[in-house]
Motif scaffolding. Structure first.
Motif, PDB file in Angstrom:
ATOM      1  N   GLU A   1      -2.247   6.602  -9.496  1.00  0.00           N
ATOM      2  CA  GLU A   1      -1.292   6.033  -8.555  1.00  0.00           C
ATOM      3  C   GLU A   1      -1.723   4.641  -8.096  1.00  0.00           C
ATOM      4  OE1 GLU A   1       0.313  10.205  -6.508  1.00  0.00           O
ATOM      5  OE2 GLU A   1      -0.780   8.757  -5.308  1.00  0.00           O
ATOM      6  N   GLU A   2      -2.985   4.512  -7.725  1.00  0.00           N
ATOM      7  CA  GLU A   2      -3.455   3.227  -7.193  1.00  0.00           C
ATOM      8  C   GLU A   2      -3.487   2.154  -8.273  1.00  0.00           C
ATOM      9  OE1 GLU A   2      -3.855   2.478  -4.059  1.00  0.00           O
ATOM     10  OE2 GLU A   2      -3.326   4.527  -3.457  1.00  0.00           O
ATOM     11  N   LEU A   3      -3.852   2.550  -9.495  1.00  0.00           N
ATOM     12  CA  LEU A   3      -3.874   1.596 -10.602  1.00  0.00           C
ATOM     13  C   LEU A   3      -2.466   1.085 -10.897  1.00  0.00           C
ATOM     14  CD1 LEU A   3      -5.823   0.393 -12.803  1.00  0.00           C
ATOM     15  CD2 LEU A   3      -5.030   2.243 -14.286  1.00  0.00           C
ATOM     16  N   SER A   4      -1.503   1.999 -10.930  1.00  0.00           N
ATOM     17  CA  SER A   4      -0.128   1.617 -11.246  1.00  0.00           C
ATOM     18  C   SER A   4       0.519   0.841 -10.106  1.00  0.00           C
ATOM     19  CB  SER A   4       0.699   2.872 -11.568  1.00  0.00           C
ATOM     20  OG  SER A   4       0.232   3.479 -12.752  1.00  0.00           O
ATOM     21  N   TYR A   5       0.217   1.215  -8.871  1.00  0.00           N
ATOM     22  CA  TYR A   5       0.770   0.464  -7.745  1.00  0.00           C
ATOM     23  C   TYR A   5       0.215  -0.951  -7.718  1.00  0.00           C
ATOM     24  CZ  TYR A   5       2.575  -0.624  -3.122  1.00  0.00           C
ATOM     25  OH  TYR A   5       3.256  -1.207  -2.076  1.00  0.00           O
ATOM     26  N   LEU A   6      -1.046  -1.097  -8.094  1.00  0.00           N
ATOM     27  CA  LEU A   6      -1.652  -2.422  -8.182  1.00  0.00           C
ATOM     28  C   LEU A   6      -0.972  -3.268  -9.252  1.00  0.00           C
ATOM     29  CD1 LEU A   6      -3.972  -4.343  -7.307  1.00  0.00           C
ATOM     30  CD2 LEU A   6      -5.386  -3.240  -9.049  1.00  0.00           C
ATOM     31  N   GLY A   7      -0.519  -2.607 -10.325  1.00  0.00           N
ATOM     32  CA  GLY A   7       0.152  -3.328 -11.406  1.00  0.00           C
ATOM     33  C   GLY A   7      -0.746  -3.644 -12.575  1.00  0.00           C
TER      34      GLY A   7
ATOM     35  N   MET B   1       0.833  -1.191   0.000  1.00  0.00           N
ATOM     36  CA  MET B   1       0.000   0.000   0.000  1.00  0.00           C
ATOM     37  C   MET B   1       0.875   1.250   0.000  1.00  0.00           C
ATOM     38  SD  MET B   1      -2.994   1.101   2.716  1.00  0.00           S
ATOM     39  CE  MET B   1      -3.932  -0.387   2.365  1.00  0.00           C
ATOM     40  N   LEU B   2       0.508   2.224  -0.810  1.00  0.00           N
ATOM     41  CA  LEU B   2       1.269   3.455  -0.874  1.00  0.00           C
ATOM     42  C   LEU B   2       1.210   4.207   0.454  1.00  0.00           C
ATOM     43  CD1 LEU B   2       0.239   4.784  -4.405  1.00  0.00           C
ATOM     44  CD2 LEU B   2       2.536   4.091  -3.698  1.00  0.00           C
ATOM     45  N   ASP B   3       2.363   4.719   0.883  1.00  0.00           N
ATOM     46  CA  ASP B   3       2.453   5.492   2.119  1.00  0.00           C
ATOM     47  C   ASP B   3       2.124   6.952   1.803  1.00  0.00           C
ATOM     48  OD1 ASP B   3       3.039   6.673   4.524  1.00  0.00           O
ATOM     49  OD2 ASP B   3       5.213   6.389   4.378  1.00  0.00           O
ATOM     50  N   MET B   4       1.067   7.479   2.406  1.00  0.00           N
ATOM     51  CA  MET B   4       0.646   8.847   2.129  1.00  0.00           C
ATOM     52  C   MET B   4       1.074   9.826   3.209  1.00  0.00           C
ATOM     53  SD  MET B   4      -0.689   8.350  -0.726  1.00  0.00           S
ATOM     54  CE  MET B   4      -1.245  10.024  -0.942  1.00  0.00           C
ATOM     55  N   SER B   5       1.831   9.366   4.188  1.00  0.00           N
ATOM     56  CA  SER B   5       2.124  10.186   5.373  1.00  0.00           C
ATOM     57  C   SER B   5       2.965  11.417   5.074  1.00  0.00           C
ATOM     58  CB  SER B   5       2.822   9.331   6.441  1.00  0.00           C
ATOM     59  OG  SER B   5       4.063   8.834   5.955  1.00  0.00           O
ATOM     60  N   THR B   6       3.750  11.388   3.999  1.00  0.00           N
ATOM     61  CA  THR B   6       4.621  12.532   3.706  1.00  0.00           C
ATOM     62  C   THR B   6       4.175  13.317   2.478  1.00  0.00           C
ATOM     63  OG1 THR B   6       6.130  11.186   2.363  1.00  0.00           O
ATOM     64  CG2 THR B   6       6.604  11.345   4.727  1.00  0.00           C
ATOM     65  N   ARG B   7       3.037  12.964   1.903  1.00  0.00           N
ATOM     66  CA  ARG B   7       2.588  13.620   0.675  1.00  0.00           C
ATOM     67  C   ARG B   7       2.073  15.027   0.970  1.00  0.00           C
ATOM     68  NH1 ARG B   7       1.567  10.080  -3.400  1.00  0.00           N
ATOM     69  NH2 ARG B   7       1.737  11.945  -4.724  1.00  0.00           N
TER      70      ARG B   7
ATOM     71  N   ASP C   1      -7.868  11.907   0.192  1.00  0.00           N
ATOM     72  CA  ASP C   1      -7.566  10.699   0.954  1.00  0.00           C
ATOM     73  C   ASP C   1      -8.797   9.805   1.086  1.00  0.00           C
ATOM     74  OD1 ASP C   1      -4.984  11.602   1.270  1.00  0.00           O
ATOM     75  OD2 ASP C   1      -5.343  12.470   3.255  1.00  0.00           O
ATOM     76  N   MET C   2      -9.961  10.406   1.300  1.00  0.00           N
ATOM     77  CA  MET C   2     -11.202   9.632   1.375  1.00  0.00           C
ATOM     78  C   MET C   2     -11.509   8.977   0.027  1.00  0.00           C
ATOM     79  SD  MET C   2     -13.576  12.218   3.643  1.00  0.00           S
ATOM     80  CE  MET C   2     -15.029  11.201   3.403  1.00  0.00           C
ATOM     81  N   PHE C   3     -11.264   9.720  -1.044  1.00  0.00           N
ATOM     82  CA  PHE C   3     -11.474   9.177  -2.382  1.00  0.00           C
ATOM     83  C   PHE C   3     -10.519   8.015  -2.632  1.00  0.00           C
ATOM     84  CE2 PHE C   3     -10.510   9.357  -7.021  1.00  0.00           C
ATOM     85  CZ  PHE C   3     -11.785   9.072  -7.497  1.00  0.00           C
ATOM     86  N   ARG C   4      -9.300   8.117  -2.158  1.00  0.00           N
ATOM     87  CA  ARG C   4      -8.313   7.037  -2.321  1.00  0.00           C
ATOM     88  C   ARG C   4      -8.800   5.754  -1.653  1.00  0.00           C
ATOM     89  NH1 ARG C   4      -2.897   7.176  -3.757  1.00  0.00           N
ATOM     90  NH2 ARG C   4      -2.875   9.458  -3.550  1.00  0.00           N
ATOM     91  N   ASP C   5      -9.434   5.874  -0.498  1.00  0.00           N
ATOM     92  CA  ASP C   5      -9.977   4.689   0.170  1.00  0.00           C
ATOM     93  C   ASP C   5     -11.015   3.999  -0.715  1.00  0.00           C
ATOM     94  OD1 ASP C   5      -8.424   5.085   2.412  1.00  0.00           O
ATOM     95  OD2 ASP C   5      -9.969   6.190   3.511  1.00  0.00           O
ATOM     96  N   THR C   6     -11.847   4.807  -1.377  1.00  0.00           N
ATOM     97  CA  THR C   6     -12.851   4.252  -2.284  1.00  0.00           C
ATOM     98  C   THR C   6     -12.194   3.550  -3.457  1.00  0.00           C
ATOM     99  OG1 THR C   6     -14.467   5.963  -1.699  1.00  0.00           O
ATOM    100  CG2 THR C   6     -14.796   4.817  -3.801  1.00  0.00           C
ATOM    101  N   VAL C   7     -11.188   4.196  -4.045  1.00  0.00           N
ATOM    102  CA  VAL C   7     -10.471   3.616  -5.179  1.00  0.00           C
ATOM    103  C   VAL C   7      -9.882   2.260  -4.799  1.00  0.00           C
ATOM    104  CG1 VAL C   7      -8.524   3.898  -6.756  1.00  0.00           C
ATOM    105  CG2 VAL C   7      -9.963   5.862  -6.215  1.00  0.00           C
ATOM    106  N   ARG C   8      -9.256   2.197  -3.646  1.00  0.00           N
ATOM    107  CA  ARG C   8      -8.643   0.945  -3.210  1.00  0.00           C
ATOM    108  C   ARG C   8      -9.683  -0.162  -3.029  1.00  0.00           C
ATOM    109  NH1 ARG C   8      -4.292   3.494   1.182  1.00  0.00           N
ATOM    110  NH2 ARG C   8      -2.676   3.985  -0.363  1.00  0.00           N
ATOM    111  N   LYS C   9     -10.828   0.185  -2.463  1.00  0.00           N
ATOM    112  CA  LYS C   9     -11.880  -0.810  -2.255  1.00  0.00           C
ATOM    113  C   LYS C   9     -12.437  -1.324  -3.581  1.00  0.00           C
ATOM    114  CE  LYS C   9     -13.269   1.041   2.254  1.00  0.00           C
ATOM    115  NZ  LYS C   9     -14.310   1.823   2.985  1.00  0.00           N
ATOM    116  N   VAL C  10     -12.668  -0.418  -4.506  1.00  0.00           N
ATOM    117  CA  VAL C  10     -13.211  -0.805  -5.807  1.00  0.00           C
ATOM    118  C   VAL C  10     -12.217  -1.680  -6.564  1.00  0.00           C
ATOM    119  CG1 VAL C  10     -13.979   0.041  -8.065  1.00  0.00           C
ATOM    120  CG2 VAL C  10     -14.721   1.199  -5.978  1.00  0.00           C
ATOM    121  N   PHE C  11     -10.951  -1.266  -6.573  1.00  0.00           N
ATOM    122  CA  PHE C  11      -9.931  -2.055  -7.265  1.00  0.00           C
ATOM    123  C   PHE C  11      -9.756  -3.425  -6.608  1.00  0.00           C
ATOM    124  CE2 PHE C  11      -7.356   1.679  -9.283  1.00  0.00           C
ATOM    125  CZ  PHE C  11      -8.392   1.879 -10.169  1.00  0.00           C
TER     126      PHE C  11
END
Length: 380
Positions: free
Chosen positions: A79-85, A1-7, A15-25
């Motif tokens: 980001e999430e799509l590419s991190y997923l591969g 999982m991508l670390d967002m702590s320093t972004r 960040d809330m949208f990212r949670d949705t993206v991760r769940k859908v993917f």
């Protein structure tokens, strides 16, 4: 999982949208990636699921059926799509074609296509590259000749992302071949138009789940109202979209490089050799330390570029520099990560193998690294 702590480029809503993206993917994409790779395409039901969750074309205005959000939401998806591969063609629709329709489209064109692009019912492609014209788009030979109130298109395109799935294609064609770049226009061609044919789904080194096609136009007759933007302004319209397109590529490269690094760390800490883990060898630690430094710089630069773009300040030269640096850095990380896997890295069952294959093209599409250097040099 991508670390967002320093972004620094995102806010709580992102960040809330990212949670949705991760769940859908995690539900609709991740469990089926091997099947997508094998079949060479991401099925339409996955597009629909992403559309229903708000992952497609988030920047499209509410009046055109979208959410009217900023490009940061696009970046989250990339980001999430590419991190997923996955090499699904969502980012082409989000980051490239949606802008063409919203910025250049007539009210009728917007109403016809944009709501479906948001829901996933309409999948788009943009046809630039030809067998004899790649980075030099001024050399395209596809023509669109005027015939009364219609345009008749003849020519062929290749390496077209979403080519098999596409319902509508933005075609780059010469409306006046005597005028060079000034005679180039953008024309919409629906996939059911007589004379339009899809060629084979191309057999690529990597990015196997992305349907990438040859397209043929044989006396394809469309009304002149299918022109997107102004006649003869196609080349300029293309250049206007380059900063976002190249930033989008840089975003994907950074995230996939991070995934490869994370895979290498995990593997070397678990793999034993000569009585200790591979991670414990100085060469491994120094290699990973070098890569970690590159990734740290990359994330900081990416947030800078993303913030610049959100402010409307990112120049073509800056975006080209981002694409150049992040794609070259991506390949450095990918190759080292695969090497640290040893023989396992060459096996398709390991994620790093797919990541490595998929990464090779990023220094080519969207403008090669060599072309990026040419563009950057113009601002020196």
């Amino acid at each position: 999982m991508l670390d967002m702590s320093t972004r620094t480029a995102y806010n709580e809503d992102h960040d809330m949208f990212r949670d949705t993206v991760r769940k859908v993917f995690a539900e609709h994409l991740a469990p089926h990636m091997d099947e997508h790779e094998e079949k060479g395409i991401v099925p339409r039901e996955v597009w629909k699921a992403c559309g229903e969750a708000g992952l497609l074309c988030p920047t499209v205005s509410e009046e055109n059926g979208g959410l009217g959000l900023d490009f940061g939401y696009n970046a989250v998806v990339a980001e999430e799509l590419s991190y997923l591969g996955s090499s699904a063609g969502f980012t082409l629709q989000n980051d490239i074609t949606a802008n063409y329709f919203e910025r250049l489209g007539s009210p009728e064109q917007k109403a016809k296509y944009l709501p479906g692009m948001v829901t996933g019912d309409v999948i788009t492609a943009i046809a630039m590259t030809e067998p004899g014209a790649g980075s030099d788009l001024q050399g395209i030979r596809t023509t669109a000749k005027e015939d009364g109130n219609h345009l008749v298109i003849n020519g062929s395109k290749t390496y077209i992302t979403n080519g098999q799935n596409a319902d509508v294609v933005i075609v780059v064609a010469k409306t006046d071949p005597t005028m060079g770049a000034k005679g180039t226009s953008l024309i919409l061609v629906d996939a059911d138009t007589p004379g339009f044919e899809r060629g084979r789904n191309l057999d690529k080194i990597g990015q196997h789940s992305a349907d990438t096609s040859e397209l043929f136009f044989n006396d394809v007759r469309v009304p002149k109202t299918n022109m997107l933007g102004a006649e003869g302004m196609g080349f300029i319209h293309l250049m206007e979209e380059l900063p976002q397109e190249r930033l989008s590529i840089a975003i994907g490269c950074q995230a996939s490089a991070q995934r490869a690094f994370d895979e290498a760390v995990k593997f070397t800490k678990e793999r034993a050799a000569f009585g200790k883990t591979v991670f414990e060898f100085q060469n491994t630690k120094f290699t990973l330390a070098d890569l970690k430094a590159d990734l740290q710089v990359g994330w900081a630069h990416l947030d800078w570029a993303l913030t610049r773009h959100l402010q409307g300040k990112l120049t073509t030269g800056e975006a080209s520099a981002a694409k150049l640096w992040h794609t070259e850095m991506q390949w450095k990380v990918m190759d080292a990560a695969l090497q640290l896997h040893g023989g396992a890295g060459y096996m398709n069952e390991y994620a790093v193998a797919r990541l490595w294959r998929d990464a090779r093209v990023t220094r080519i599409f969207g403008g090669t690294s060599e072309i990026m250097k040419e563009v950057i040099s113009r601002e020196i």
